[in-house]
Design a protein around this motif. Structure first.
Motif, PDB file in Angstrom:
ATOM      1  N   TYR A  73     -38.953 -13.745   6.500  1.00 17.18           N
ATOM      2  CA  TYR A  73     -37.509 -13.613   6.715  1.00 17.18           C
ATOM      3  C   TYR A  73     -37.218 -13.199   8.159  1.00 17.18           C
ATOM      4  CZ  TYR A  73     -36.295 -14.114   1.742  1.00 17.18           C
ATOM      5  OH  TYR A  73     -36.105 -14.586   0.460  1.00 17.18           O
ATOM      6  N   ASP A  74     -38.063 -12.333   8.707  1.00 15.37           N
ATOM      7  CA  ASP A  74     -37.887 -11.944  10.117  1.00 15.37           C
ATOM      8  C   ASP A  74     -38.001 -13.180  11.011  1.00 15.37           C
ATOM      9  OD1 ASP A  74     -37.681  -9.305   9.337  1.00 15.37           O
ATOM     10  OD2 ASP A  74     -39.808  -8.905   9.611  1.00 15.37           O
ATOM     11  N   PHE A  75     -38.950 -14.031  10.693  1.00 15.75           N
ATOM     12  CA  PHE A  75     -39.168 -15.261  11.449  1.00 15.75           C
ATOM     13  C   PHE A  75     -37.926 -16.161  11.407  1.00 15.75           C
ATOM     14  CE2 PHE A  75     -40.230 -19.758  10.642  1.00 15.75           C
ATOM     15  CZ  PHE A  75     -40.712 -20.142  11.896  1.00 15.75           C
ATOM     16  N   LEU A  76     -37.361 -16.387  10.238  1.00 20.57           N
ATOM     17  CA  LEU A  76     -36.214 -17.282  10.091  1.00 20.57           C
ATOM     18  C   LEU A  76     -34.973 -16.752  10.804  1.00 20.57           C
ATOM     19  CD1 LEU A  76     -36.490 -18.275   6.316  1.00 20.57           C
ATOM     20  CD2 LEU A  76     -37.095 -19.682   8.292  1.00 20.57           C
ATOM     21  N   ALA A  77     -34.806 -15.436  10.805  1.00 26.97           N
ATOM     22  CA  ALA A  77     -33.582 -14.846  11.355  1.00 26.97           C
ATOM     23  C   ALA A  77     -33.625 -14.686  12.868  1.00 26.97           C
ATOM     24  CB  ALA A  77     -33.339 -13.484  10.702  1.00 26.97           C
ATOM     25  N   SER A  86     -38.168 -18.962  15.398  1.00 29.29           N
ATOM     26  CA  SER A  86     -38.158 -20.043  14.409  1.00 29.29           C
ATOM     27  C   SER A  86     -37.694 -21.386  14.968  1.00 29.29           C
ATOM     28  CB  SER A  86     -37.278 -19.654  13.222  1.00 29.29           C
ATOM     29  OG  SER A  86     -36.018 -19.207  13.673  1.00 29.29           O
ATOM     30  N   HIS A  87     -37.024 -21.385  16.127  1.00 30.20           N
ATOM     31  CA  HIS A  87     -36.605 -22.630  16.789  1.00 30.20           C
ATOM     32  C   HIS A  87     -35.758 -23.490  15.844  1.00 30.20           C
ATOM     33  CE1 HIS A  87     -39.240 -21.113  19.766  1.00 30.20           C
ATOM     34  NE2 HIS A  87     -40.391 -21.603  19.253  1.00 30.20           N
ATOM     35  N   ASP A  88     -36.241 -24.681  15.506  1.00 26.00           N
ATOM     36  CA  ASP A  88     -35.446 -25.607  14.682  1.00 26.00           C
ATOM     37  C   ASP A  88     -35.159 -25.065  13.291  1.00 26.00           C
ATOM     38  OD1 ASP A  88     -35.445 -27.385  16.743  1.00 26.00           O
ATOM     39  OD2 ASP A  88     -37.045 -28.653  15.930  1.00 26.00           O
ATOM     40  N   PHE A  89     -35.952 -24.108  12.848  1.00 26.04           N
ATOM     41  CA  PHE A  89     -35.793 -23.592  11.484  1.00 26.04           C
ATOM     42  C   PHE A  89     -34.955 -22.307  11.442  1.00 26.04           C
ATOM     43  CE2 PHE A  89     -39.919 -25.776  11.760  1.00 26.04           C
ATOM     44  CZ  PHE A  89     -39.641 -26.842  10.903  1.00 26.04           C
ATOM     45  N   PHE A  90     -34.324 -21.996  12.548  1.00 26.74           N
ATOM     46  CA  PHE A  90     -33.497 -20.792  12.607  1.00 26.74           C
ATOM     47  C   PHE A  90     -32.383 -20.854  11.561  1.00 26.74           C
ATOM     48  CE2 PHE A  90     -29.490 -19.019  14.453  1.00 26.74           C
ATOM     49  CZ  PHE A  90     -29.782 -17.680  14.234  1.00 26.74           C
ATOM     50  N   VAL A  91     -32.169 -19.721  10.882  1.00 30.66           N
ATOM     51  CA  VAL A  91     -31.153 -19.632   9.827  1.00 30.66           C
ATOM     52  C   VAL A  91     -30.092 -18.627  10.234  1.00 30.66           C
ATOM     53  CG1 VAL A  91     -30.718 -18.966   7.441  1.00 30.66           C
ATOM     54  CG2 VAL A  91     -32.779 -20.269   8.012  1.00 30.66           C
ATOM     55  N   ARG A 134     -54.036 -25.517  16.791  1.00 29.81           N
ATOM     56  CA  ARG A 134     -52.732 -24.972  17.169  1.00 29.81           C
ATOM     57  C   ARG A 134     -52.888 -23.775  18.099  1.00 29.81           C
ATOM     58  NH1 ARG A 134     -48.453 -27.143  14.249  1.00 29.81           N
ATOM     59  NH2 ARG A 134     -47.111 -25.395  14.873  1.00 29.81           N
ATOM     60  N   THR A 135     -51.827 -23.078  18.338  1.00 25.94           N
ATOM     61  CA  THR A 135     -51.736 -22.018  19.343  1.00 25.94           C
ATOM     62  C   THR A 135     -52.889 -21.020  19.292  1.00 25.94           C
ATOM     63  OG1 THR A 135     -50.360 -20.223  20.154  1.00 25.94           O
ATOM     64  CG2 THR A 135     -50.362 -20.596  17.806  1.00 25.94           C
ATOM     65  N   SER A 136     -53.174 -20.478  20.429  1.00 23.29           N
ATOM     66  CA  SER A 136     -54.180 -19.416  20.518  1.00 23.29           C
ATOM     67  C   SER A 136     -53.521 -18.045  20.505  1.00 23.29           C
ATOM     68  CB  SER A 136     -55.002 -19.589  21.803  1.00 23.29           C
ATOM     69  OG  SER A 136     -54.145 -19.518  22.951  1.00 23.29           O
ATOM     70  N   ALA A 137     -52.257 -18.025  20.136  1.00 21.93           N
ATOM     71  CA  ALA A 137     -51.511 -16.753  20.119  1.00 21.93           C
ATOM     72  C   ALA A 137     -52.135 -15.792  19.112  1.00 21.93           C
ATOM     73  CB  ALA A 137     -50.051 -17.008  19.760  1.00 21.93           C
ATOM     74  N   LYS A 138     -51.796 -14.533  19.285  1.00 18.26           N
ATOM     75  CA  LYS A 138     -52.307 -13.490  18.407  1.00 18.26           C
ATOM     76  C   LYS A 138     -51.143 -12.803  17.685  1.00 18.26           C
ATOM     77  CE  LYS A 138     -56.614 -13.947  19.816  1.00 18.26           C
ATOM     78  NZ  LYS A 138     -57.671 -14.462  18.929  1.00 18.26           N
ATOM     79  N   GLY A 139     -51.487 -12.069  16.626  1.00 17.77           N
ATOM     80  CA  GLY A 139     -50.528 -11.225  15.933  1.00 17.77           C
ATOM     81  C   GLY A 139     -49.339 -11.998  15.380  1.00 17.77           C
ATOM     82  N   THR A 140     -48.136 -11.481  15.636  1.00 18.70           N
ATOM     83  CA  THR A 140     -46.915 -12.055  15.084  1.00 18.70           C
ATOM     84  C   THR A 140     -46.734 -13.504  15.499  1.00 18.70           C
ATOM     85  OG1 THR A 140     -45.850  -9.894  15.084  1.00 18.70           O
ATOM     86  CG2 THR A 140     -44.411 -11.802  14.956  1.00 18.70           C
ATOM     87  N   ARG A 141     -47.033 -13.829  16.751  1.00 18.14           N
ATOM     88  CA  ARG A 141     -46.867 -15.195  17.233  1.00 18.14           C
ATOM     89  C   ARG A 141     -47.781 -16.163  16.491  1.00 18.14           C
ATOM     90  NH1 ARG A 141     -41.954 -15.385  19.235  1.00 18.14           N
ATOM     91  NH2 ARG A 141     -41.583 -13.627  20.656  1.00 18.14           N
ATOM     92  N   LEU A 142     -48.936 -15.675  16.098  1.00 16.66           N
ATOM     93  CA  LEU A 142     -49.852 -16.510  15.317  1.00 16.66           C
ATOM     94  C   LEU A 142     -49.242 -16.816  13.949  1.00 16.66           C
ATOM     95  CD1 LEU A 142     -52.691 -17.811  15.198  1.00 16.66           C
ATOM     96  CD2 LEU A 142     -53.506 -15.662  14.212  1.00 16.66           C
ATOM     97  N   LEU A 143     -48.647 -15.814  13.321  1.00 18.41           N
ATOM     98  CA  LEU A 143     -47.969 -16.019  12.043  1.00 18.41           C
ATOM     99  C   LEU A 143     -46.808 -16.993  12.208  1.00 18.41           C
ATOM    100  CD1 LEU A 143     -47.716 -12.563  10.194  1.00 18.41           C
ATOM    101  CD2 LEU A 143     -48.808 -14.639   9.376  1.00 18.41           C
ATOM    102  N   ASP A 144     -46.025 -16.807  13.270  1.00 24.73           N
ATOM    103  CA  ASP A 144     -44.877 -17.681  13.500  1.00 24.73           C
ATOM    104  C   ASP A 144     -45.316 -19.137  13.590  1.00 24.73           C
ATOM    105  OD1 ASP A 144     -43.372 -15.422  13.551  1.00 24.73           O
ATOM    106  OD2 ASP A 144     -43.029 -15.401  15.720  1.00 24.73           O
ATOM    107  N   ASP A 145     -46.392 -19.353  14.287  1.00 28.69           N
ATOM    108  CA  ASP A 145     -46.887 -20.711  14.448  1.00 28.69           C
ATOM    109  C   ASP A 145     -47.260 -21.308  13.091  1.00 28.69           C
ATOM    110  OD1 ASP A 145     -47.936 -22.881  16.325  1.00 28.69           O
ATOM    111  OD2 ASP A 145     -49.703 -22.414  15.095  1.00 28.69           O
ATOM    112  N   MET A 146     -47.847 -20.476  12.230  1.00 29.39           N
ATOM    113  CA  MET A 146     -48.228 -20.968  10.908  1.00 29.39           C
ATOM    114  C   MET A 146     -47.000 -21.277  10.067  1.00 29.39           C
ATOM    115  SD  MET A 146     -51.222 -21.543   9.551  1.00 29.39           S
ATOM    116  CE  MET A 146     -50.680 -23.075   8.827  1.00 29.39           C
ATOM    117  N   TYR A 147     -45.974 -20.450  10.185  1.00 29.01           N
ATOM    118  CA  TYR A 147     -44.729 -20.709   9.458  1.00 29.01           C
ATOM    119  C   TYR A 147     -44.122 -22.050   9.889  1.00 29.01           C
ATOM    120  CZ  TYR A 147     -44.614 -15.920   7.604  1.00 29.01           C
ATOM    121  OH  TYR A 147     -44.891 -14.755   6.932  1.00 29.01           O
ATOM    122  N   ARG A 148     -44.076 -22.263  11.194  1.00 26.95           N
ATOM    123  CA  ARG A 148     -43.513 -23.519  11.688  1.00 26.95           C
ATOM    124  C   ARG A 148     -44.338 -24.707  11.206  1.00 26.95           C
ATOM    125  NH1 ARG A 148     -42.586 -20.304  16.356  1.00 26.95           N
ATOM    126  NH2 ARG A 148     -44.565 -20.980  17.256  1.00 26.95           N
TER     127      ARG A 148
END
Length: 1611
Positions: free
Chosen positions: A705-709, A714-719, A608-622
């Motif tokens: 929660y920051d990711f979802l909001a 969050s893209h498709d998982f946006f709340v 998956r993505t080679s992003a770092k920091g927060t973007r890396l976490l986001d990718d894992m959440y998705r």
């Protein structure tokens, strides 16, 4: 009107304290001192004690015997008993082991040995230290042998006691341990904390001067413990058994505390009626059992679940109700994996155990999301806890915002410290004892100072136990302002003292973790005593290694698939984020789908993505979310996921799956009613609580929660949380509909306050489930966040129409959440007003009606919730919606049968202060009132609940003349008679900086500029000063120009001008920048200008003056607009202008007026209720409330909207000011009264109705009235220096007033033949004749002799003599035949004589004085008859004698009337209570059956003398608040419990009618107190007097029957 000349008088208070010895204590002392008196279990055989000592020291000597035999040339031991001087028995110091010096020398050598960083003890050092220990113990061996020999030589216990000091012998091991403790700590650094605790415990015991034989057994056991922990074989086990070792240390410390405070504990047992020896035996045995168990576990290397025993006495009660943040403590599941984070953990541990003044007290551990801060914090907390360390762990949680944890931080930490330290426990108990407000204070600085700093100062200073306080996730406290004070305290930047942390002992450490948010970084990063460690700065190699170890552990069961290379790949991918590593492992191990095996998942993660920091976490959440929703089902599952997560995110506090599901079952759409567990059950890697339906759902990491909001992440998982607000509001109403009920917590007794129900918290938790609690508290917030919907409006209608509206308030009160109801109701009202339709507009009216109900009765309901029905509902106005809707449904509550108000009164609430209110201000948000008081303090109040917010602000040394809030509401500024200005933190009450000095006389007024940067002050030194609010320095020279004191200052809205009002009767306008006066002074007032205000547009000035007028001026021209505003009858002390500029409000003597700012016309009638001068008025920022403060010690809140509306306005038919004098007509049918309202009135004695119009003519206070013997004429004397005569029948004035006086006429009397009027005035008495003719043409006879004012006169029945009482402290008798004094003055009073009366047989005189006594005198001899009559607690203003000469009646400033037996001087019955202010005059009816009293509270009361003669004062119908005896309380015995105590059943100052033992009968609103009938009243002459029917009231244990028609009758 100043502090030197108060409007009334100065009171003196005195109290006497007596102390008595406790006979029980003496008995216990005798029992203990006499061994023969001990029970067998205590005394036993004479050999018992010897065997006990032998048993102990046999063990000690056996353990060290081998070492002792190998020791060459041992030092001589302590002197034997045969060599001891019998006159000088050895002390504990005498028996100190003789090898101590050698031990200390050896330890100094051993402590210099190197301790390897690996914390592994050096074998040589171990051997050397143990040798020293053995040598020390050898010194005890000889003593123990001596004990054995002494015991064997004699069977007499006393001989043993005479031979040696038994306690000193037993304590030997403790002394040896202290001498080697430092060396042991060097050998075993990992046990340093536990060893420190052992040292603390030993010193506590050794320092205890008074040891008790009763605890000898426990001392023996402790001595066993110390010998045990110094054995070589046991020392070797410390590292592997550290947790048990720590528990032994903790238990030993508890034992030491018990021994040190045994005498206190014993006294407490005696007070509780317990058997001291039985309790001691049981406690000692319990301690011994726990220590034995722990030591055996240590020997066996087998940890078992043994709980450290803590002995608690009455101090535990002091923690009841103390705020505590549940769930904010240590979570052992969050610890670091062993073998990871070793470097950072070692660094923190080393810092904790470091000593010295230079060690930084705070370590701030920062790092971005996912770096593992929480794991490190909980690992350190667990480490400290395991080794017996003292401290606390406090964790913030962003999902618990509604808990307001930041307001409970130090109350929680204090309780945690108390739990692990007995000394701290006792100190904290003392700090909160009888201080309920301190237990609940939200004042962070005060929590710190009084709950942390204060108690810790009581701990031993020489004990270096590390105390660790962890504050975890500070960044999750909420908005930045929620942690501002916490940060300032940690950084030493809160202006309570130079350095807050320096106030704590040196061994205190604070570990703080957070993300590096700007406010946290800016505050902590530069603080010199804060050590900053950033996880972002840890080397990537170290972090990757730790993460690889972590991953290998998490995937250890997949070792057949993965190897170290795989683990390293994941570690490199993690970018140092432990949270990413955790999520990746959870994903790889996942089993929720069968499509991918672990290796496939691994490859997917790596690819998956080679992003770092927060973007890396986001990718894992998705990745994880996508995996939980198969693609072929995603179209259906994503909307469901969004709905549930929207509910979770939109909830204002975390709810469990059970609660979330319970609410969803009431969602309006049937398709949305599904089980939450089915949706989020597979998200255990992201959410906590998915495996237990009762645990609140929380994110495992805040970043989820920051990711979802955030849709961009969050893209498709946006709340979108807004989508569910309507559903939550709807569900909340339905949950309340089905969950609320009457008496939901089954409260049994209405006599009890909520605080006296011991298991109330448990009942609330069991009876109000989480979903119901949530719905009650937050439905208004969700409603306000939705658009208008008719279906939702119908839910609101149903809520307002049903009884569950009351049940909702009941639930809120039980949950202590009533204060939040005001915002809820405002949301409801605003929702309808801004979004609704016309047919629903009534909802807003209903919400406002209920809001007014809560504002009036909220504090009552919270205090005792049954009184929602028993007190609040019955006193609601008859036209209020809540009364009309629900009162008839509760037939067995009090009924108001007379005086029931129709609409909500203009006065909303009364707040009672501790002293006179000189100034007040409202906060910018309108929620707080700050009051400056005469005692030099400032009290802040919650305007909604009427509760005082914490303790008063203290610092000024004289009255606070002026207060103001800064525009941002963060500061309060005060000016005082002590010539200083102070700035306070509005939230904490802490002074900010030093007082501002510069004025040379009293500061009378202060104001703050709109930008909050400048303070302007006006003083009696004739100057105005401008100050910098930040630095406290004055800008330039004082503004000078006024020729007398400056009484008021204000600043224009643009901050360019200052306006001042002065004692010189002028107003001045000043330029702020130049300090120059602008134009000429504004002149026009004829008296001092007490107050000035500027209109919001800055164009007008409003001024109030002691000339009784208000003026409006043009700011630019200085011209007055129109005529002065007139209406007040006394000086105007305060003026203010509404925020919209349309209204002026003014305060004067007892009245407040509201004026139209444009026309100058008065709006409505004056606001009345205060009983003293009104020094300050203010208007709320929304313009809806007026607040007034008075010297009557009250603050009153008024509803502005009701002034011109249909509020209940009392029909004025009684006096409008103090009633100073009353008299009864000879036929007993009429009452005549004189008042400070300058009128004389005649009343029907039977009905209380006025007989004709007021008799008007006097131009000042009427001080005295009298009626002629034939009942046809009234004579009145006034402060206008005249006497007037009136026709009793017509009310017309007879002839011109007698104007022969140069001072006030204080007293009037008429002779029985009606031919003479006697008056007392100044220092003279005057006699005038020709009364019967109705003409006043005679020249008065003047009698002089008193040296001060004559306050009272009376005439003997035969008309031969006059009696007078004077401020000179004497009573004089005058002979009218000679016009001279008859005999010497009657002396005995130690104060002013304020009233005299003569007995019908002319033989006795009765006098009342401000020395609080009544005296009886013999007219013939001039001697006092008996001792003074004592009982009143304040000045005695008036006395009267019954027609038969048997009774004396007195009225006092203590608000009571007392009746005395004329012969014996004894008090008859209990005092009459009902007046709310001083009784100025009393009279007795001709038939001797009634007493009439006139009071400073402006009312007249008629009392039934027979009420006092009841054999049992509280037999029915004694509890009666009506003239009709059938309205008395039925079943009163349950309330009084057959008590014959003279407990008052009138309303107390706070409104409660209280019986014996504090039983609560009902609460009467304070505004009714002056007019409510009291027990014994047959008539109350007042405006709308109140009468209650209590005959059907269900009360006490039957209160819950108040909904049943005949409940009271059947009780």
């Amino acid at each position: 009107m100043n502090e030197d000349n108060p409007p009334r008088k100065k009171r003196w208070d005195s109290s006497l304290k007596q102390s008595r010895s406790d006979p029980h204590l003496a008995e216990e002392r005798r029992a203990i001192s006499d061994p023969s008196s001990l029970p067998p279990s205590r005394n036993g055989s004479r050999r018992g004690l010897s065997r006990l000592v032998h048993k102990l020291f046999g063990k000690v000597t056996n353990r060290v015997a081998r070492s002792a035999r190998q020791s060459p040339n041992p030092e001589p031991t302590a002197t034997s008993s045969s060599e001891q001087d019998p006159l000088h028995p050895q002390t504990s110091q005498d028996l100190s082991p003789p090898t101590t010096t050698t031990l200390e020398q050896n330890l100094r050598q051993s402590s210099n040995l190197h301790v390897p960083k690996s914390e592994q003890p050096d074998p040589k050092l171990v051997k050397a230290t143990l040798a020293n220990a053995k040598a020390g113990l050898e010194g005890i061996r000889h003593v123990s042998g001596m004990v054995e020999n002494a015991a064997l030589a004699s069977d007499n216990l006393q001989s043993v006691s005479d031979t040696i000091d038994m306690f000193s012998t037993i304590l030997g091991p403790l002394k040896v341990f202290n001498s080697i403790a430092t060396g042991l700590a060097d050998v075993h650094p990992y046990a340093k904390v536990a060893l420190s605790i052992f040292t603390c415990a030993s010193k506590m015991i050794l320092d205890q001067a008074n040891r008790d034989d009763a605890v000898l057994g426990l001392l023996t056991k402790i001595s066993d413990v110390y010998a045990f922990i110094m054995e070589e074989e046991e020392l070797a086990k410390i590292e592997s058994m550290l947790a048990i070792y720590g528990n032994i240390a903790k238990q030993t410390l508890e034992c030491a505390d018990f021994i040190s405070h045994y005498s206190e504990t014993k006294s407490a047992w005696i007070r509780l009626g317990k058997h001291v020896f039985d309790e001691t035996d049981a406690t000692v045995q319990s301690y011994s059992d726990v220590l034995d168990s722990l030591m055996q576990q240590f020997r066996d290397r087998a940890a078992r679940d043994t709980v450290v025993m803590v002995h608690h006495m009455s101090e535990d009660l002091d923690f009841t109700g103390m705020e505590y943040a549940a769930g904010a403590g240590l979570n052992t599941s969050k610890r670091c994996l062993p073998g990871t984070r070793d470097d950072i953990l070692s660094e923190i541990k080393s810092w904790i155990c470091s000593t010295g003044k230079d060690v930084q007290r705070v370590l701030w551990l920062s790092g971005t999301a996912g770096k593992g801060k929480s794991a490190i914090a909980h690992t350190i907390a667990n480490w400290s806890n395991e080794q017996g360390g003292l401290g606390a762990c406090f964790c913030f949680d962003r999902t618990r915002g509604a808990d307001r944890r930041h307001e409970k931080i130090f109350t929680t930490i204090a309780r945690d410290l108390a739990d692990c330290n007995p000394t701290m426990r006792r100190a904290l108990a003392r700090a909160v004892h009888d201080r309920n407000e301190l237990r609940h204070t939200t004042d962070i600085a005060r929590q710190w100072q009084e709950l942390i700093v204060g108690p810790t100062s009581m701990t031993p200073k020489d004990i270096a136990l590390p105390v660790l306080i962890i504050i975890e996730a500070l960044d999750e406290s909420g908005e930045a302002d929620s942690r501002e004070q916490i940060l300032c305290l940690l950084a030493g930047k809160l202006n309570t003292s130079p350095s807050q942390l320096a106030e704590l002992p040196e061994n205190f450490r604070f570990l703080v973790t957070s993300r590096p948010l700007e406010d946290i970084h800016n505050t902590l990063h530069t603080a010199p005593h804060v050590r900053h460690v950033s996880l972002d700065d840890v080397s990537s190699a170290s972090t990757e290694h730790d993460i690889q170890v972590y991953i290998s552990d998490r995937l250890k069961y997949l070792r057949n698939i993965f190897n170290d290379a795989h683990f390293k790949t994941l570690a490199l991918k993690s970018d140092g984020l432990f949270e990413w590593a955790r999520l990746a492992c959870e994903y790889i191990r996942g089993t929720n789908t069968v499509r991918l095996n672990p290796m496939n998942r691994f490859e997917a993660v790596v690819a998956r993505t080679s992003a770092k920091g927060t973007r890396l976490l986001d990718d894992m959440y998705r990745c994880i979310l996508a995996d939980s929703m198969p693609k072929d089902e995603r179209e259906e599952t994503i909307p469901v996921f969004r709905s549930v997560m929207a509910q979770i995110l939109a909830s204002l506090e975390p709810l469990s799956m059970a609660a979330l599901t319970a609410m969803r079952l009431y969602f309006p759409c049937v398709d949305d009613r599904y089980d939450v567990q089915q949706v989020i059950g597979s998200l255990g890697s992201l959410l906590n609580g998915t495996t237990d339906s009762q645990i609140p759902i929380r994110p495992l990491h805040a970043s989820f929660y920051d990711f979802l909001a955030d849709a961009s992440r969050s893209h498709d998982f946006f709340v979108d949380t807004s989508s569910v607000q309507s559903d939550l509001a709807f569900a909340s109403f339905r949950v309340m509909e089905h969950g609320l009920r009457f008496n939901i917590c089954s409260l049994e007794n209405s006599y009890l306050p909520n605080s006296s129900i011991p298991d109330l918290e448990k009942r609330v938790k069991e009876s109000i489930p989480a979903e119901l609690s949530y719905s009650c508290r937050f439905f208004g917030t969700h409603l306000g966040a939705t658009s208008f919907e008719a279906s939702l409006a119908r839910e609101v209608e149903a809520f307002l129409d049903a009884e569950r509206l009351l049940w909702w308030l009941e639930a809120l009160a039980l949950m202590k959440c009533v204060s939040g109801s005001s915002d809820t109701l405002s949301s409801m009202s605003n929702w309808v007003a801004s979004k609704g339709r016309a047919e629903y507009m009534w909802i807003g009216d209903a919400a406002r009606d209920l809001q007014r109900f809560v504002r009036t009765f909220g504090a009552t309901i919270v205090h005792s919730t049954p009184h929602l029905y028993l007190s609040a509902l019955p006193f609601s106005p008859t036209e209020s919606r809540i009364f009309k809707k629900f009162a008839t449904k509760f037939p067995c509550i009090p009924r108001i049968v007379a005086g029931h108000i129709v609409n909500w009164p203009r006065m909303e609430k009364i707040l009672i202060s501790n002293s006179e209110v000189y100034s007040l201000a409202m906060s910018p948000d309108g929620k707080r009132i700050a009051c400056g008081l005469s005692d030099g303090t400032i009290q802040v109040w919650d305007i909604e609940t009427g509760e005082a917010l914490d303790a008063p602000l203290q610092g000024h040394t004289s009255h606070v003349a002026s207060v103001a809030f800064s525009p941002d509401g963060k500061c309060i500024v005060s000016g005082s008679g002590d010539q200083t200005i102070r700035v306070w933190d509005a939230k904490t009450g802490v002074p900010l900086g030093s007082p501002l000095h510069g004025h040379t006389s009293r500061v009378q007024s202060i104001a703050i500029s709109r930008d909050g940067k400048r303070i302007v002050s006006g003083s009696e030194d004739n100057t105005i000063r401008v100050w910098d609010i930040e630095t406290g320095k004055a800008f330039g020279a004082p503004l000078q120009g006024h020729t007398k004191g400056v009484l008021s200052v204000t600043i224009s809205p643009d901050g360019h001008r200052i306006v001042s009002g002065s004692d010189d009767m002028t107003i001045r306008v000043w330029d702020v920048e130049t300090s120059e006066a602008l134009g000429a002074p504004l002149q026009g007032h004829a008296g001092p200008v007490s107050s000035v205000a500027i209109s919001p547009d800055g164009k007008h000035i409003v001024s109030g003056s002691e000339d009784k007028t208000i003026r409006v001026w043009d700011m630019e021209t200085g011209e007055a607009f129109g005529a002065p505003l007139q209406g007040h009858t006394n000086g105007v002390l305060s003026v203010t202008i509404s925020p919209d500029g349309n209204r002026i409000v003014s305060g004067s003597d007892r009245t407040i007026r509201v004026w139209d700012a444009k026309t100058g016309e008065a709006l409505g009638s004056p606001l009345q209720g205060h009983t003293g001068w009104i020094w300050s008025v203010a208007i709320s920022p929304d313009g809806n409330r007026i607040v007034s403060g008075s010297i009557d010690k009250t603050v009153r809140v008024w509803d502005v909207n009701s002034i011109m509306g249909n509020a209940s306005i009392t029909t004025l038919q009684s006096h409008t000011d103090s009633v100073t004098s009353v008299a009864i007509s000879p036929d007993g049918k009429h009452i005549v009264s004189g008042s400070n309202d300058m009128t004389v009135r005649v009343w029907d004695m039977g009905t209380g109705q006025p007989s004709g119009a007021p008799l008007e003519g006097h131009t000042d206070f009427v001080q005295s009235v009298a009626i002629s013997p034939d009942g046809k004429r009234i004579v009145s004397g006034s402060d206008d220096k005249t006497i007037r005569m009136w026709d009793m029948g017509t009310g017309e004035a007879l002839s011109a007033p007698l104007q022969e006086y140069t001072h006030s006429v204080n007293s009037i009397a008429i002779s029985l033949d009606g031919n003479r009027i006697v008056s007392g005035s100044s220092d003279m008495i005057q006699v005038c004749s020709a009364v019967q003719s109705g003409e006043a043409s005679c020249a008065p006879l003047t009698l002089q002799g008193h040296s001060l004012d004559v306050k009272s006169v009376a005439i003997l029945s035969d008309g031969s003599h006059i009696v007078s009482g004077s401020m000179d402290g004497t009573v004089r008798v005058w002979d009218l035949g000679t016009d001279k004094v008859s005999g010497a003055p009657l002396q005995g009073h130690t104060g002013w004589v304020l009233s005299v009366a003569v007995s019908p047989d002319a033989k006795c005189v009765v006098s009342g004085s401000n020395d609080k006594t009544v005296r009886v005198w013999d007219v013939g001899t001039g001697k006092a008859l008996g001792a003074p009559l004592q009982g009143h607690t304040e000045w005695v203003y008036c006395v009267a004698i019954s027609p038969n000469g048997q009774w004396i009646v007195s009225g006092s400033d203590d608000n009571t009337i007392r009746m005395w037996d004329m012969k014996t001087g004894e008090a008859v019955g209990t005092p009459f209570q009902g007046h709310t202010d001083a009784i100025m005059s009393v009279a007795i009816s001709p038939d001797g059956k009634r007493i009439v009293s006139g009071s400073y509270d402006s009312t007249i009361r008629v009392w039934d003398i027979e009420f006092l003669n009841q054999p049992h004062p509280f037999t029915a119908p004694a509890i009666c608040f009506s003239s009709n005896p059938t309205h008395a309380l039925r079943a009163a015995s349950s309330f009084l419990e057959d008590s014959s105590t003279s407990a008052s059943v009138t309303a107390k100052e706070d409104g409660w009618v209280v019986g014996p033992d504090g039983r609560l009968l009902l609460w009467i609103p304070l505004n009714f107190h002056p007019v409510v009938y009291a027990p014994g009243n047959t008539l109350v002459i007042a405006n709308n007097p109140l009468q209650l029917d209590l005959s059907c009231v269900a009360h006490g244990m039957s209160w819950h029957k108040c909904r049943e028609q005949e409940a009271a009758l059947s009780s």
